[in-house]
Design a protein around this motif. Sequence first.
Motif, PDB file in Angstrom:
ATOM      1  N   TYR A  91       0.831  -1.200   0.000  1.00 39.67           N
ATOM      2  CA  TYR A  91       0.000   0.000   0.000  1.00 39.67           C
ATOM      3  C   TYR A  91       0.868   1.254   0.000  1.00 39.67           C
ATOM      4  O   TYR A  91       0.581   2.237  -0.692  1.00 39.67           O
ATOM      5  N   ARG A  93       3.817   1.405  -1.253  1.00 39.20           N
ATOM      6  CA  ARG A  93       4.388   1.477  -2.597  1.00 39.20           C
ATOM      7  C   ARG A  93       3.402   2.143  -3.551  1.00 39.20           C
ATOM      8  O   ARG A  93       3.780   3.006  -4.354  1.00 39.20           O
ATOM      9  N   ALA A  94       2.122   1.724  -3.435  1.00 37.57           N
ATOM     10  CA  ALA A  94       1.090   2.298  -4.303  1.00 37.57           C
ATOM     11  C   ALA A  94       0.973   3.810  -4.059  1.00 37.57           C
ATOM     12  O   ALA A  94       0.843   4.595  -4.998  1.00 37.57           O
ATOM     13  N   ARG A  97       3.984   5.529  -5.606  1.00 37.35           N
ATOM     14  CA  ARG A  97       3.865   5.567  -7.066  1.00 37.35           C
ATOM     15  C   ARG A  97       2.808   6.576  -7.494  1.00 37.35           C
ATOM     16  O   ARG A  97       2.955   7.270  -8.493  1.00 37.35           O
TER      17      ARG A  97
END
Lengths: 231, 231
Positions: A91, A93-94, A97
Amino acid sequence: MAKSDVKLLGAWPSPFVNRVQIALNLKSVDYEFQEEKFDNKSELLLKSNPVHKKVPVLIHNDKPICESLIIVQYLDEVWTSGPSILPSDPYDRATARFWAAYVDDKWFPLLKELRTTEGEEAKAEISKKLKEGLVLLEEAFIKCSKGKGFFGGERIGYLDIVFGSFLGWLKAVEKIAGLKLVGELVTPGLAAWAERFCSHEAVKGVIPETDRLVELAKIIQARLKAQSAPK
Amino acid sequence: MANKEVRVLGAWPSPFVMRARIALNIKKLDYEFLQEQLGSKSELLLKSNPVHKKIPVLIHGDKPICESLVIVQYVDEVWSSGPSILPSDPYDRAIARFWAAYIDDKWFPSLSGIPRAQGEEAKMAAIQQVRDGLELLEDAFVKCSKGKPFFGGDSIGYLDIAFGCFLGWLRVTEKSNGVKLLDETKTPNLAKWAVRFCSDVAVKDVMPDTDKLAEFAKVLFAKFRAPPPSN
């Protein structure tokens, strides 16, 4: 890993190239830097990035990797013994990004526009949007950092690199346009983070001096004006 | 991971929403599909994606994830026991990400440029751009697939999803402009791949019927078409 195994085609003023340099520094990777000229691209660049013909290009064991965000993720995935760049939680990482895409697709284009905009009203319009974006990024910083010094937490991470690479041009544009975008009043988290980021070991010496960028901007502007058709 | 709820905020015509749904199908996950209406945005959407107010949004438990490619990577990373979506090799991942970015930043905008082109000359130029892009993607397919049926190899992967989601709109554009874009003689591998992709079990039920999509396109253009430029 021998220096010749890793080559970076780049240009000193490019924040996208700076991203890769910072990531390479974080992983303590030795590499060869080839400076590219905007108006005279090398054979190697044209061969390595035929689709876009742009820097940065990382060449690792003769294989080219293009697009700054892709290169940073590649470095993180290959040099796994060094400090992690992407967060470990999916999460997080999301989220990293998401904000990286926001910075590249929405925020930075505004900064580029401000650099070349003339006229007080037009400048005010764009700087208003930029400041609104910075308020969003301030909130993102508070959420992502979870009380620590960087978007990545205790250590510099993906979003620090992605956004931080624009700090050189941010300061240059503030100077050129004669206004302040990041300040302790509205975005205190970001203001403190910016100092911390720019003095980090892996970043020092990569992001160009503000005055050097201001000079370059003047040269680019003059060239563009000379190229436009005379009346 | 059965106890956490998975919801997708989306709309059936959107290729970006399709990406999220294909990823979930590959992982054989149950999810609730909440459709947004054209011209209005639900409270849940505005709350879950305040920055862009756009679909798709994946809501996992109570956490929203936005941006289609970010969602696809998130799904791949969370449900790691299911079939992999990103390639396992870092270089192959970098290549897949490169072409996905190319498709989003360059190719799909060129496809959208065809219905927007004013005049025959502009239209022909727009069509040529799309065709040139498809030739690049044909080469990419040959390199990535390594003789297998998909960009991802034996089964659908990241780049298949990133590109394949546009096949419906590609066909609509061909139909409404009376032009062949995906040509078996020019890009034979892509032509065959397209058939394979659309009949894949993870794609079949979420790929809209071309005629239904064409009808929708008419409504969309009627509603949002910009007034013709004044002379």
